[in-house]
Design a protein around this motif. Structure first.
Motif, short mmCIF file in Angstrom:
data_model
loop_
_atom_site.label_atom_id
_atom_site.label_comp_id
_atom_site.label_asym_id
_atom_site.label_seq_id
_atom_site.Cartn_x
_atom_site.Cartn_y
_atom_site.Cartn_z
N TYR A 35 44.43 31.11 40.76
CA TYR A 35 45.82 31.14 41.23
C TYR A 35 46.38 32.56 41.15
O TYR A 35 47.07 33.03 42.07
N LEU A 36 46.08 33.24 40.07
CA LEU A 36 46.61 34.59 39.87
C LEU A 36 46.01 35.59 40.85
O LEU A 36 46.70 36.50 41.33
N ASP B 166 48.02 37.69 43.92
CA ASP B 166 47.44 38.98 44.31
C ASP B 166 47.16 39.91 43.13
O ASP B 166 47.31 41.13 43.23
N MET B 167 46.73 39.37 42.01
CA MET B 167 46.35 40.20 40.87
C MET B 167 44.88 40.62 40.99
O MET B 167 44.08 39.94 41.62
N SER B 168 44.54 41.72 40.33
CA SER B 168 43.14 42.13 40.26
C SER B 168 42.39 41.24 39.27
O SER B 168 43.02 40.51 38.48
N ALA C 234 44.23 39.61 36.05
CA ALA C 234 44.30 38.16 35.93
C ALA C 234 43.67 37.70 34.62
O ALA C 234 44.21 36.81 33.94
N ALA C 235 42.54 38.30 34.26
CA ALA C 235 41.88 37.93 33.00
C ALA C 235 42.76 38.26 31.81
O ALA C 235 42.88 37.46 30.87
N ARG C 236 43.39 39.43 31.83
CA ARG C 236 44.28 39.81 30.73
C ARG C 236 45.48 38.87 30.64
O ARG C 236 45.93 38.50 29.54
N PRO D 4 34.92 31.06 29.94
CA PRO D 4 34.85 30.03 30.98
C PRO D 4 36.07 29.95 31.87
O PRO D 4 35.97 29.46 33.01
N VAL D 5 37.23 30.38 31.39
CA VAL D 5 38.44 30.30 32.23
C VAL D 5 38.77 31.64 32.88
O VAL D 5 39.80 31.74 33.56
N THR D 6 37.92 32.64 32.69
CA THR D 6 38.18 33.94 33.31
C THR D 6 36.98 34.41 34.13
O THR D 6 36.84 34.07 35.31
#
Length: 504
Positions: free
Chosen positions: A38-39, A44-46, A50-52, A287-289
């Protein structure tokens, strides 16, 4: 489960609370499992940003119980795309979830475990039976939340990817309302315990003690002792009465100070073990990133029209837990009892260490698969490596969770005094909170030190053909090995019996 007992031996409140916890995991995973997509795709995040963001949000969510837990222990049972407006609304929604979970998670689990204290047990075996039942409760608790997680990561990403994000976020909200209704309906079954002897647990009493101290300081040089006594008699809330009358200011202050010192000793004693578990929590966030971003670049087709949402592979973690949890009790524990000649099979600390070791193996598999993915992606314009190559790392993390996560829950719950049970669970969740923040920091540092001129070419490049996640996985494997070695050394000196804070 534990000790040959089964789920049916748990009482009704425990069973109901386990079901409610499963619904809560369905809700949380329904939001968190696919959030990185979604991010990146909607906001439009990198990849690194998004991971951070996901790591920081998960960290805040897991850390908040540490702030809420003292309140819970004190009042245990009184009765458009990428624009600033949508971004603000999204973050507000995410942190409202964090606020709710801050009080919900540690209090619900500790409340469920405390239901066992009221069971009728044989006097000659009360301690052993209660210990076995609580061990079984924590295992079934984890089974329950894994079942909820399985539904969350299996159903919600498909709805979010195929139907839309609106319904994908509305369904978890409706499920949470249902869980609230269920919890209220079970109120007549619950056992409520509030240890009135633990004066330090009540915020009013802490405030009253402070008022006593301030009053004593202010009037010490300006009034005679009789005046102070008169003030105390006029303002009853300033000092607390025991069974034999009003406590002296000095005695109460001394008792509260001694208890607080003992509480601090408990927390300080647990900090070394707590610190060594942080790298496991860092791996826990993958797993979520980045696992999801890997899956997006791999072959995901089943048939002509359906593509597997990468987030659904998280179901492999929960499926492996659900299938292998009974194996742990029926085969693994009896086998270790026979080999080690130990009635309990393995200790809680040994269980945690085995899980940490398996997480290292998972990182080795992840790095190897990523190297293979990069090799095939340079040879072909289209994805040729199947997404199912990621399954071993998911399954290994699931198996490691059976050992480490359940072991952590039992360790932190049992290693604190009775009056700090919620704080013990909060210490457990804070491992994943701080681990999430540590993960975000590591992503930032790796991105900073591996970027070429202009901030491009780092290990987390948005172009997955240039990204070097394999090197990041090797880094995590190495640091996790160091953590495991330190953990094993510390376990030789760790005492698990809680300090008795209920005696002055």
């Amino acid at each position: 489960m534990a000790g040959g007992q089964r789920f049916g031996s748990l009482n009704k409140p425990c069973v109901l609370l386990i079901v409610i916890a499963g619904i809560e995991r369905f809700v949380f995973k329904g939001v968190a499992s696919n959030l990185v997509i979604y991010l990146t795709d909607v906001m439009d995040m990198s990849n690194s940003a998004a991971a951070r963001t996901v790591n920081s949000w998960c960290g805040f969510t897991s850390m908040l119980p540490l702030l809420v837990a003292p309140l819970v222990d004190s009042y245990w049972n009184p009765v458009n795309r990428g624009n600033s407006s949508s971004s603000s609304s999204m973050f507000l929604s995410l942190y409202l979830i964090s606020l709710g979970q801050g009080g919900y998670n540690p209090s619900l689990q500790a409340f469920g475990a405390d239901q066992i204290d009221t069971d009728d047990e044989l006097p000659t075996a009360k301690s052993d039976q209660k210990s076995d039942k609580k061990s079984m409760f924590f295992q079934w608790w984890y089974f329950g939340i894994c079942s909820g997680s399985l539904l969350g990561v299996s159903i919600m990403p498909n709805i979010q990817d195929t139907v839309g994000w609106g319904l994908g976020f509305a369904m978890p909200a409706m499920a949470m309302v249902i869980s609230m209704v269920m919890f209220s309906c079970g109120s007549r079954f619950y056992s409520y315990s509030h240890d009135q002897s633990n004066d330090f647990k009540s915020l009013e009493k802490v405030v009253q003690a402070l008022k006593c101290s301030v009053s004593k300081f202010v009037h010490h040089k300006t009034q005679e002792k009789s005046t102070i006594i008169e003030l105390e008699l006029e303002d009853k809330p300033l000092c607390l009465k025991g069974e034999n009358g009003t406590e002296s200011l000095g005695d109460q202050k001394s008792n509260n100070s001694n208890r607080l010192v003992k509480i601090a000793k408990v927390i300080i004693r647990l900090l070394p073990i707590w610190t060594t578990l942080l790298m496991f929590a860092v791996i826990f966030q993958l797993p979520v990133t980045f696992f999801i971003k890997q899956g997006m670049t791999m072959k995901r087709n089943i048939g002509e029209n359906y593509k597997i949402p990468p987030a659904t592979l998280q179901s492999a973690i929960t499926i492996s837990i659900i299938l292998l949890m009974p194996f742990y009790d029926t085969i693994f524990i009896p086998f270790t009892r026979f080999i080690l000649r130990n009635e309990k099979g393995i200790t809680t600390m040994q269980r945690i260490a085995i899980g940490m070791f398996l997480s290292v193996i998972a990182m080795i598999f992840a790095a190897t698969v990523e190297m293979k993915r990069l090799e095939t992606s340079t040879e072909s314009e289209s994805a040729t490596l199947s997404i199912f190559w990621l399954l071993p790392q998911y399954i290994l993390l699931g198996i490691s969770d059976i050992f480490t996560v359940v072991g952590m829950q039992e360790f932190f719950y049992s290693a604190v005094p009775n009056g700090m049970r919620t704080m013990g669970i909060a210490l457990y969740t804070s491992v994943f909170g701080v681990g999430s923040f540590l993960s975000a920091l590591m992503v930032y540092l790796v991105e900073y030190f591996t970027s070429s001129a202009g901030g491009k070419g780092n290990w987390f490049s948005d172009d997955m053909k240039e990204a070097r996640l394999d090197k990041y996985y090797w880094l995590l494997a190495g640091t996790s090995v160091v953590s495991l070695v330190v953990f094993v050394v510390l376990c030789r000196f760790q005492k698990t019996s809680p300090v008795d804070v209920e005696q002055s």
